[in-house]
Design an enzyme around this catalytic site. Structure first.
Site, PDB file in Angstrom:
ATOM      1  N   ASP A 364       0.853  -1.175   0.000  1.00 56.04           N
ATOM      2  CA  ASP A 364       0.000   0.000   0.000  1.00 56.04           C
ATOM      3  C   ASP A 364       0.895   1.232   0.000  1.00 56.04           C
ATOM      4  OD1 ASP A 364      -2.407   1.469   0.215  1.00 56.04           O
ATOM      5  OD2 ASP A 364      -2.108   1.660   2.373  1.00 56.04           O
ATOM      6  N   ASP A 673      -1.993  -1.217   5.734  1.00 54.15           N
ATOM      7  CA  ASP A 673      -2.475  -0.804   7.050  1.00 54.15           C
ATOM      8  C   ASP A 673      -3.984  -0.664   7.113  1.00 54.15           C
ATOM      9  OD1 ASP A 673      -2.663   1.362   5.405  1.00 54.15           O
ATOM     10  OD2 ASP A 673      -1.706   2.791   6.767  1.00 54.15           O
ATOM     11  N   ASP A 677      -6.947  -3.377   2.768  1.00 51.66           N
ATOM     12  CA  ASP A 677      -5.812  -4.246   2.464  1.00 51.66           C
ATOM     13  C   ASP A 677      -6.001  -5.665   2.995  1.00 51.66           C
ATOM     14  OD1 ASP A 677      -4.385  -2.098   1.355  1.00 51.66           O
ATOM     15  OD2 ASP A 677      -3.669  -1.488   3.323  1.00 51.66           O
TER      16      ASP A 677
END
Length: 952
Positions: A364, A673, A677
């Site tokens: 990410d 995080d 995700d």
């Protein structure tokens, strides 16, 4: 995802924690329904909130506001799980055979073999259970740290309640810094902005508005809703809770996790294969030897059959490295502890090695590769441009132009006015606490405060102004204005900050140095060109303008006062990459690991950040989630082979990317995080969650948690994983070659017993060169110390200079098997030759008893294995390369020598292990014979190095 409220899948899910359903699956969409009507439908007065009794009733009915989790694993299952390993099964079979043989023989004394093997199995189970329990406790502690509370209106009073006790109909009172505890429909707002990166991946805080939408909208565009797991970045507001627990958008993503299945790690698969191979090998060798022995020696009596059966058990014990499971658990546990000291919490032991096998790290962007700290990078005014150094919220940096300090007085004055004006039209705060700088409010607004610190004198001027009024920012207006009074000039003024194109439409003059001149068409075109240039560089742009006046036209500041403004300039803002992330990406590339960035951000921003980090080269583009949705399976695999930047992706896109990479033969580590995700983290071979900003769902789905949220830690973990894998190969090479030496000794000793003088030395029907207890001693004591020491061996070669291990490559490849077998054969031959040297008959005439000759052979085999410990540190590097770098190995070698001396020379140990004392000549012969293993392997490695050099 549907545009109506929580996802349909989430609403249809029954809360398994309480057994009660979540929010109703029917009813009007709250986003297109008037707020007052939504509150009425939920049976609550927006000005008084729910009553305490009603809230308690709804909590009982709907259940706690907690995401569904798997029921806790019973203690007995955790314990049994430690025995679910093919090698453990093999050892348990050896226990049964040993007990059977002991029983048939009359059951005299204690079944030493069975007791020792059982102790090894239990030790391995205890080690595995304790270490995994520690990891669970660490994860639980992180979960407790992130437990949230919410402010609600109940019985007409404000109360702070645990987020788990929120119910539908609760009135949430929202303020800066609050975590949103449930999905809720906004009732009213005041400059409310919500950070939704954890849910949507969008790095910019979203401005919210309580007005009903005209039509259902995608998740990121539901401006009149707030969602569980997000945070208030700025402003205030009130909202009525419409969804809790699994009925939230976070719950809908958590639901996706149930569809993914965790697979065994590459190491687990490899070791299972090795265990199966060992099992088959043991059975074949034992059966062949027992049949051949029975036929050759014409075995007919029960006692002779028991002797043959014990021989089979001896071979089984010799072939199976009893200490391997325990040593593997200890080595992995040590690796886990090392990684914990480096801020990486591993939930499963075998996940450590999986990291070392990773060929792709899919990460990410927001908060992982970037700092999630908006930073003003450039200021463009009428006189030119200023670059500001420094990133993040630490106000260190300077103003440069062309790489040199700004000396142009006009440009410097204009830059001060831009940053000063942006800092006045601002609701954020920048504070220093104990040497740490923190912001409160919107990160973009805070960027102006930080930048103002970098131009000397700017803060002092800002302090002279007193705010009097404000026209807040809205998505329709795309600007905000504040009114100020400056006592030193006895003058009022307004400062407006917003979208540059909108702002320029309200301006008729421009600041040039200390003068104000007309904003001509040419200057207006230049200003717009400056904005385009910043946007092309993936910078977010904000313009600043102002107007002075002696008196207000009326008593209230409103939009009508935003006219006849003086244009100051525009700033370019970026969420800066973590400086250590670029180094980590470069290190990953050096290790042959591809880094992929997956984000919900704008494609141009994603591409720019990826270029800055070195993930992609100049000109690379980002593929959007919309483009991915239009691809079939083959097309998606083609894209993921080439593209390393993905933008505007939905949670499903992330999962699809990970699946496509795995289908293409990659070992994928996924870092992130946000809740969005979580499905990809669970699908990945190794999911890595952020410990500080990571959500509860993300941590639950991951196999490892980074306590410092630092992307660079993932690469350090990869290095540690590779070192651990190399060390596992070292002690596997050591243990298996040593065990092959024992097998060769027993097998060849029985087959050629007459040739080496064993048959003439005893009246027994079957004579073995080594006793079963001696073999157990070698496996459990002499072997275990060096194997453990090799498990913590320092990095011999640069493990990050090689490409990831292919999925098709086994932990023990053909070259390694040849080395294991050849070393084992040499060990067996020199052991039998030593026995022959001291026996009266055989190839070499000796004069010692069978007990002395067998003890000398036993000692030679032990010493050969200790020499082999140095051989096993590398497949091709000489044992004389950095021989003293591992002090633990030397300690294990010395301990092995001391223990072997005790076994040979201490009387009560002689009785237990069937040994006899040796004199100095015996010891010297044993040492010289054992060293042959070292010299043989040095020659073998020399040949291999030459072959590798020619191949290169």
């Amino acid at each position: 995802m549907e545009a109506v409220g929580p996802s349909q899948d989430a609403r249809d899910v029954k809360d398994r924690t309480t057994g009660d359903p979540g929010p109703p699956t029917s009813g009007p969409d709250p986003t297109i329904t008037d707020a007052a009507q939504v509150a009425a439908d939920l049976g609550v007065d927006p000005d008084a909130g729910l009553g305490t009794a009603e809230a308690a009733r709804r909590l009982v009915t709907d259940g706690p506001n907690e995401l569904r989790s798997a029921p806790p694993v019973p203690l007995w299952r955790k314990i049994l799980a430690q025995f679910q390993d093919p090698l453990i099964y093999l050892l348990l079979v050896a226990v049964v055979i040993s007990l059977a043989a002991w029983t048939v023989e009359g059951g005299h004394g204690l079944p030493i073999d069975a007791i020792v093997i059982t102790a090894v199995v239990l030790l391995n189970a205890v080690l595995g259970f304790v270490q995994e329990n520690k990891a669970e406790n660490a994860v639980a502690a992180l979960a407790r740290m992130t437990a949230a509370s919410s402010t609600v209106l109940r019985d007409g009073e404000l109360r702070a309640v645990p987020a788990s006790e929120l119910v539908r109909g609760d009135i949430l009172v929202l303020g800066e810094g609050d975590a949103v505890g449930a999905d809720a429909r906004l009732l009213r707002t005041s400059a409310l902005r919500v950070a939704e990166a954890s849910l949507t991946g969008e790095s910019e805080a979203v401005l919210k508005d309580a007005a009903a939408l005209d039509e259902p909208a995608p998740l990121g565009d539901r401006l009149n809703m707030v969602f569980k797991g997000t945070a208030i970045a700025q402003g205030t507001g009130r909202a009525v809770v419409t969804g809790t627990a699994m009925g939230t958008e976070m719950g809908s993503i958590a639901e996706m996790l149930d569809a993914t299945v965790e697979e065994a790690s590459p190491l687990e698969k490899d070791l299972a294969g090795v265990s199966r191979l060992l099992g088959i090998t043991v059975i074949v060798i034992a059966v062949v030897v027992m049949v051949v022995t029975a036929l050759v020696n014409q075995v007919s009596t029960p006692t002779e059959f028991v002797t043959v059966l014990l021989l089979g058990v001896s071979l089984a014990v010799a072939a199976v490295p009893e200490g391997l499971p325990a040593i593997l658990s200890v080595v992995l546990a040590i690796g886990v502890q090392r990684m914990a000291r480096q801020n990486a919490v591993v939930k499963r032991l075998h996940s450590v090695e999986t990291l070392g096998s990773a060929s792709v790290i899919a990460s990410d962007k927001t908060g992982t590769l970037t700092k999630n700290e908006m930073t003003i990078e450039r200021v463009v005014t009428a006189s030119g441009r200023v670059e500001l150094t420094g990133v993040g919220y630490v106000p260190d940096g300077e103003a440069l132009t062309g790489g040199l300090p700004v000396t142009d007085a006009a440009l410097l004055h204009e830059a001060r006015m831009v940053l000063g004006g942006g800092s006045l039209a601002n609701d954020a705060q920048l504070r220093e606490t104990d040497g740490t700088w923190q912001i409160h409010g919107d990160p973009t607004e805070a960027a102006f405060l930080v930048a103002a610190h970098k131009l000397p004198g700017t803060r002092e001027v800002i302090a002279e102004f007193r705010r009097e009024a404000e026209v807040p920012f809205t998505s329709e207006r795309k600007r905000m204005s504040t009114q100020h009074f400056r006592p030193s000039e006895d003058a009022h003024g307004i400062v407006t900050k917003g979208a540059p194109d909108v702002l320029l439409g309200l301006c008729d003059r421009v600041q040039v140095g200390t003068e104000v001149i007309e904003l001509t068409a040419q200057r207006r075109a230049q200003a717009l060109a400056d904005v385009e240039e910043l946007s092309a560089a993936a910078l977010r742009t904000l313009g600043v303008a102002y107007r002075r006046f002696d008196e207000l036209d009326d008593d209230v500041l409103d939009e009508s006062d935003e006219r006849d403004l003086i244009y100051l300039g525009v700033v370019g803002i970026i969420d800066p990459p973590r400086p250590e992330a670029a180094v980590a990406v470069a290190e990953a590339h050096r290790a042959g690991i591809r880094t992929i960035m997956i984000t919900g951000d704008h494609p141009s921003t994603a591409a720019r950040i990826a270029q800055d980090l070195g993930i992609v080269g100049e000109g690379a583009r980002a593929v959007t989630g919309t483009e991915l949705d239009g691809l079939d399976g083959g097309g998606l695999r083609d894209v993921v082979r080439e593209v390393s930047v993905y933008a505007r992706v939905a949670p499903k896109n992330k999962n699809d990317i990970v699946d496509a990479l795995q289908a293409d033969g990659q070992v994928v580590a996924m870092t992130g995080d946000g809740v969005n995700d979580a499905p990809a983290l669970k699908s990945a071979d190794i999911g890595v969650a952020m410990g500080i900003t990571g959500t509860e769902v993300t941590k639950e789905a991951s196999k490892m948690i980074l306590a410092d949220d630092n992307f660079a830690t993932i690469v350090s973990a990869v290095r540690q994983g590779r070192i651990i894998f190399e060390n596992i190969k070292k002690f596997l090479r050591y243990l298996l070659s040593s065990n092959m030496g024992e097998v060769a000794t027993v097998f060849l000793g029985v087959v050629f017993a007459g040739a080496i003088g064993l048959t003439d030395a005893s009246s027994d029907a079957v004579v073995v060169p080594l006793l079963a207890t001696q073999i157990l001693w070698i496996n459990l004591v002499t072997d275990s110390g060096p194997a453990l020491a090799m498990g913590v061996d320092p990095e011999v070669d640069d493990v990050m200079a090689r490409r990831p291990r292919p999925l098709s490559e086994r932990i023990i490849d053909r070259r390694m098997w040849l080395g294991i077998l050849s070393i084992g054969l040499v060990m067996g031959l020199i052991t039998l030759l030593t026995i022959d040297i001291f026996l009266p008959g055989g190839l070499v005439a000796g004069s010692d008893s069978l007990e002395v000759a067998r003890t000398a052979g036993f000692t030679t085999l032990v010493l050969a294995q200790l020499f082999n410990a140095f051989n096993s540190r590398s497949e091709t590097t000489s044992a004389f390369s950095r021989p003293f770098s591992n002090r633990w190995l030397w300690g294990a070698i010395i301990l092995g020598l001391v223990l072997q001396f005790a076994i040979v020379e201490v009387p009560f140990l002689q009785i237990a292990f069937g040994t006899a004392s040796l004199d100095l000549a015996h010891w010297l012969v044993c040492l010289a014979m054992a060293s042959a293993v070292l010299w043989f392997d040095e020659v073998r490695k020399l040949v291999l190095r030459g072959r590798d050099a020619r191949a290169a």
